[in-house]
Design a protein around this motif. Structure first.
Motif, PDB file in Angstrom:
ATOM      1  N   ALA A   1      38.678  13.995 -27.891  1.00 17.51           N
ATOM      2  CA  ALA A   1      39.395  13.639 -26.665  1.00 17.51           C
ATOM      3  C   ALA A   1      40.361  12.482 -26.891  1.00 17.51           C
ATOM      4  CB  ALA A   1      38.391  13.275 -25.570  1.00 17.51           C
ATOM      5  N   ILE A   2      39.926  11.484 -27.664  1.00 12.80           N
ATOM      6  CA  ILE A   2      40.753  10.304 -27.899  1.00 12.80           C
ATOM      7  C   ILE A   2      41.932  10.627 -28.827  1.00 12.80           C
ATOM      8  CG2 ILE A   2      40.773   8.023 -29.010  1.00 12.80           C
ATOM      9  CD1 ILE A   2      37.834   7.774 -27.967  1.00 12.80           C
ATOM     10  N   THR A   3      41.663  11.429 -29.843  1.00 14.52           N
ATOM     11  CA  THR A   3      42.705  11.739 -30.823  1.00 14.52           C
ATOM     12  C   THR A   3      43.568  12.925 -30.411  1.00 14.52           C
ATOM     13  OG1 THR A   3      41.140  13.103 -32.081  1.00 14.52           O
ATOM     14  CG2 THR A   3      41.365  10.798 -32.741  1.00 14.52           C
ATOM     15  N   GLY A   4      43.112  13.708 -29.442  1.00 17.30           N
ATOM     16  CA  GLY A   4      43.898  14.831 -28.943  1.00 17.30           C
ATOM     17  C   GLY A   4      43.959  16.013 -29.889  1.00 17.30           C
ATOM     18  N   VAL A   5      42.908  16.217 -30.673  1.00 21.60           N
ATOM     19  CA  VAL A   5      42.928  17.286 -31.670  1.00 21.60           C
ATOM     20  C   VAL A   5      41.890  18.361 -31.362  1.00 21.60           C
ATOM     21  CG1 VAL A   5      43.746  15.722 -33.461  1.00 21.60           C
ATOM     22  CG2 VAL A   5      41.273  16.112 -33.209  1.00 21.60           C
ATOM     23  N   LYS A   6      42.103  19.537 -31.937  1.00 27.40           N
ATOM     24  CA  LYS A   6      41.108  20.594 -31.860  1.00 27.40           C
ATOM     25  C   LYS A   6      39.939  20.258 -32.791  1.00 27.40           C
ATOM     26  CE  LYS A   6      44.427  24.220 -30.655  1.00 27.40           C
ATOM     27  NZ  LYS A   6      45.024  25.515 -31.035  1.00 27.40           N
ATOM     28  N   ASN A   7      38.831  20.944 -32.573  1.00 24.03           N
ATOM     29  CA  ASN A   7      37.612  20.620 -33.316  1.00 24.03           C
ATOM     30  C   ASN A   7      37.799  20.660 -34.827  1.00 24.03           C
ATOM     31  OD1 ASN A   7      36.462  20.442 -30.807  1.00 24.03           O
ATOM     32  ND2 ASN A   7      34.980  22.090 -31.104  1.00 24.03           N
ATOM     33  N   GLY A   8      38.563  21.627 -35.306  1.00 22.51           N
ATOM     34  CA  GLY A   8      38.719  21.785 -36.753  1.00 22.51           C
ATOM     35  C   GLY A   8      39.311  20.570 -37.432  1.00 22.51           C
ATOM     36  N   ALA A   9      40.139  19.800 -36.720  1.00 28.53           N
ATOM     37  CA  ALA A   9      40.759  18.608 -37.311  1.00 28.53           C
ATOM     38  C   ALA A   9      39.726  17.533 -37.629  1.00 28.53           C
ATOM     39  CB  ALA A   9      41.817  18.047 -36.363  1.00 28.53           C
ATOM     40  N   LEU A  10      38.562  17.611 -36.990  1.00 28.29           N
ATOM     41  CA  LEU A  10      37.514  16.618 -37.236  1.00 28.29           C
ATOM     42  C   LEU A  10      36.814  16.844 -38.577  1.00 28.29           C
ATOM     43  CD1 LEU A  10      35.898  16.344 -33.680  1.00 28.29           C
ATOM     44  CD2 LEU A  10      37.790  15.041 -34.655  1.00 28.29           C
ATOM     45  N   LEU A  11      37.148  17.924 -39.262  1.00 31.03           N
ATOM     46  CA  LEU A  11      36.597  18.171 -40.598  1.00 31.03           C
ATOM     47  C   LEU A  11      37.324  17.361 -41.679  1.00 31.03           C
ATOM     48  CD1 LEU A  11      36.111  22.026 -40.250  1.00 31.03           C
ATOM     49  CD2 LEU A  11      34.270  20.360 -40.640  1.00 31.03           C
ATOM     50  N   ASP A  12      38.451  16.765 -41.324  1.00 31.84           N
ATOM     51  CA  ASP A  12      39.114  15.842 -42.245  1.00 31.84           C
ATOM     52  C   ASP A  12      38.119  14.770 -42.674  1.00 31.84           C
ATOM     53  OD1 ASP A  12      41.709  14.442 -43.296  1.00 31.84           O
ATOM     54  OD2 ASP A  12      40.645  12.912 -42.134  1.00 31.84           O
ATOM     55  N   ASP A  13      38.140  14.373 -43.952  1.00 37.30           N
ATOM     56  CA  ASP A  13      37.089  13.528 -44.519  1.00 37.30           C
ATOM     57  C   ASP A  13      36.809  12.287 -43.685  1.00 37.30           C
ATOM     58  OD1 ASP A  13      36.712  15.303 -46.537  1.00 37.30           O
ATOM     59  OD2 ASP A  13      37.828  14.181 -48.063  1.00 37.30           O
ATOM     60  N   GLU A  14      37.844  11.515 -43.368  1.00 37.84           N
ATOM     61  CA  GLU A  14      37.630  10.263 -42.639  1.00 37.84           C
ATOM     62  C   GLU A  14      37.141  10.525 -41.217  1.00 37.84           C
ATOM     63  OE1 GLU A  14      40.951   7.652 -42.774  1.00 37.84           O
ATOM     64  OE2 GLU A  14      40.879   7.412 -44.964  1.00 37.84           O
ATOM     65  N   MET A  15      37.719  11.533 -40.564  1.00 38.19           N
ATOM     66  CA  MET A  15      37.299  11.872 -39.200  1.00 38.19           C
ATOM     67  C   MET A  15      35.856  12.364 -39.202  1.00 38.19           C
ATOM     68  SD  MET A  15      39.938  11.696 -36.883  1.00 38.19           S
ATOM     69  CE  MET A  15      40.316  13.097 -35.861  1.00 38.19           C
ATOM     70  N   PHE A  16      35.533  13.190 -40.189  1.00 35.51           N
ATOM     71  CA  PHE A  16      34.181  13.725 -40.243  1.00 35.51           C
ATOM     72  C   PHE A  16      33.170  12.610 -40.482  1.00 35.51           C
ATOM     73  CE2 PHE A  16      30.591  15.874 -42.418  1.00 35.51           C
ATOM     74  CZ  PHE A  16      30.260  16.768 -41.417  1.00 35.51           C
ATOM     75  N   GLU A  17      33.514  11.662 -41.332  1.00 33.54           N
ATOM     76  CA  GLU A  17      32.612  10.544 -41.596  1.00 33.54           C
ATOM     77  C   GLU A  17      32.329   9.754 -40.315  1.00 33.54           C
ATOM     78  OE1 GLU A  17      32.431   6.456 -44.290  1.00 33.54           O
ATOM     79  OE2 GLU A  17      33.897   8.023 -44.771  1.00 33.54           O
ATOM     80  N   THR A  18      33.348   9.564 -39.492  1.00 36.16           N
ATOM     81  CA  THR A  18      33.158   8.870 -38.218  1.00 36.16           C
ATOM     82  C   THR A  18      32.256   9.673 -37.294  1.00 36.16           C
ATOM     83  OG1 THR A  18      35.338   7.835 -38.405  1.00 36.16           O
ATOM     84  CG2 THR A  18      34.331   7.884 -36.218  1.00 36.16           C
ATOM     85  N   CYS A  19      32.491  10.983 -37.218  1.00 33.93           N
ATOM     86  CA  CYS A  19      31.640  11.852 -36.395  1.00 33.93           C
ATOM     87  C   CYS A  19      30.176  11.739 -36.814  1.00 33.93           C
ATOM     88  CB  CYS A  19      32.091  13.309 -36.497  1.00 33.93           C
ATOM     89  SG  CYS A  19      33.688  13.674 -35.768  1.00 33.93           S
ATOM     90  N   VAL A  20      29.955  11.740 -38.123  1.00 25.68           N
ATOM     91  CA  VAL A  20      28.591  11.649 -38.650  1.00 25.68           C
ATOM     92  C   VAL A  20      27.947  10.329 -38.240  1.00 25.68           C
ATOM     93  CG1 VAL A  20      27.239  11.395 -40.772  1.00 25.68           C
ATOM     94  CG2 VAL A  20      28.927  13.238 -40.564  1.00 25.68           C
TER      95      VAL A  20
END
Length: 311
Positions: free
Chosen positions: A205-224
């Protein structure tokens, strides 16, 4: 069998349509606004995974703020609450009217705290834990796109109703193509979904991206990191939670499977609607405080989403 679907947005309307199409139950749909008017006049149109048209003659309609249909008062065998999280407690008041001594109530709405309030309101003997992984969205009033087939998960709660008591409902879900999935530990089931939601929804919601973009290494690490903060609190709450490695694998699998999706919180932010942040990450923060535990990432995400939607 009489089933009331209260707060029928995308998911609720999909469930109501499939139940009504089975011709095996009487269904009442309670919803609001232009969507309710279209359902009353033209019926329900399902697109996407399945093309389906349900006549308004095949279900009862109840319109919030206009006409709360009393046809199921004291007569509903099952009440499903499918609204946005902030509307759940208001719908409890309508559900009370519909309940008899053996009615079972299920809150499919997203977020923490609903099942506890449901038990307090209706009694543990009437409460079944419920979540869903079906994907749906509304391209227009009266139309629901069934974007992804999933399941309706049903679970038992401590001192609550047994799944053996709702076999008729389980059979109906199966015959309606809604894929019931029964689990013995309802609280673990709810937290399993919550841990995914707190990791995905606010960041998308904050970054305005679709779910797949969260698989980017840095984004995914934050999600984890956000998810594992929540997992720590779930364990303090006495929830049987998967180990961290399995949680991380599940998060990756969900992001891959829903890579093209815009999560509901992102849609809410773009539409200027109230988000469910207070029932997701904010719940993690509030519960952590009881144990004197810090959850800085969930705190930050809560404040950011709240600030976005306060204007």
């Amino acid at each position: 069998m009489k089933i009331a679907v209260l707060g029928a947005g995308s998911i609720g309307t999909l469930i109501a349509a499939k139940l009504a199409s089975s011709k095996l139950a009487q269904v009442l749909v309670h919803t609001r606004g232009e969507h309710a008017a279209k359902l009353a006049l033209d019926g329900i149109c399902i697109t996407g995974h399945q093309e389906l048209k349900i006549s308004p003659d095949d279900y009862e309609i109840s319109i919030a703020d206009v006409m709360t249909n009393d046809i199921f008062d004291g007569a509903a065998d099952y009440v499903l609450i499918c609204s946005k999280a902030n509307q759940v407690e208001n719908l409890f008041e309508i559900a009370k009217r519909m309940c008899h001594l053996e009615t079972k109530v299920m809150v499919i709405s997203n977020g923490l705290g609903h099942v506890e309030k449901c038990k307090d309101t209706f009694g543990p003997h009437r409460t079944i834990a419920a979540t869903t992984t079906h994907g749906a969205w509304r391209p227009s009033s009266g139309v629901v796109n069934w974007a992804g087939i999933g399941a309706i998960n049903l679970g038992e709660l401590p001192f609550g109703a047994k799944l053996s008591e709702i076999q008729d409902f389980v059979d109906l879900l199966e015959q309606s193509g809604l894929n019931p999935n029964l689990q013995s530990d309802g609280m673990a089931m709810i937290w399993s979904k919550i841990l995914l939601n707190i990791a995905i929804n606010p960041i998308a919601a904050i970054t305005g991206v679709k779910n797949g973009a969260l698989l980017d290494d840095e984004m995914f690490e934050t999600c984890v990191e956000v998810m594992l903060e929540g997992a720590k609190i779930s364990r303090l709450e006495g929830i049987t939670t998967l180990d961290d490695a399995t949680l991380i694998d599940n998060l990756r699998a969900v992001l891959e499977a829903t890579s093209a999706n815009q999560c509901s919180m992102l849609q809410d932010v773009r539409q200027g609607s109230v988000t469910e942040i207070q029932f997701l990450n904010r719940q993690i923060v509030d519960r952590a405080e009881k144990y004197g535990v810090s959850t800085p990432l969930n705190q930050l995400l809560s404040k950011l989403v709240e600030s976005i939607t306060s204007y």
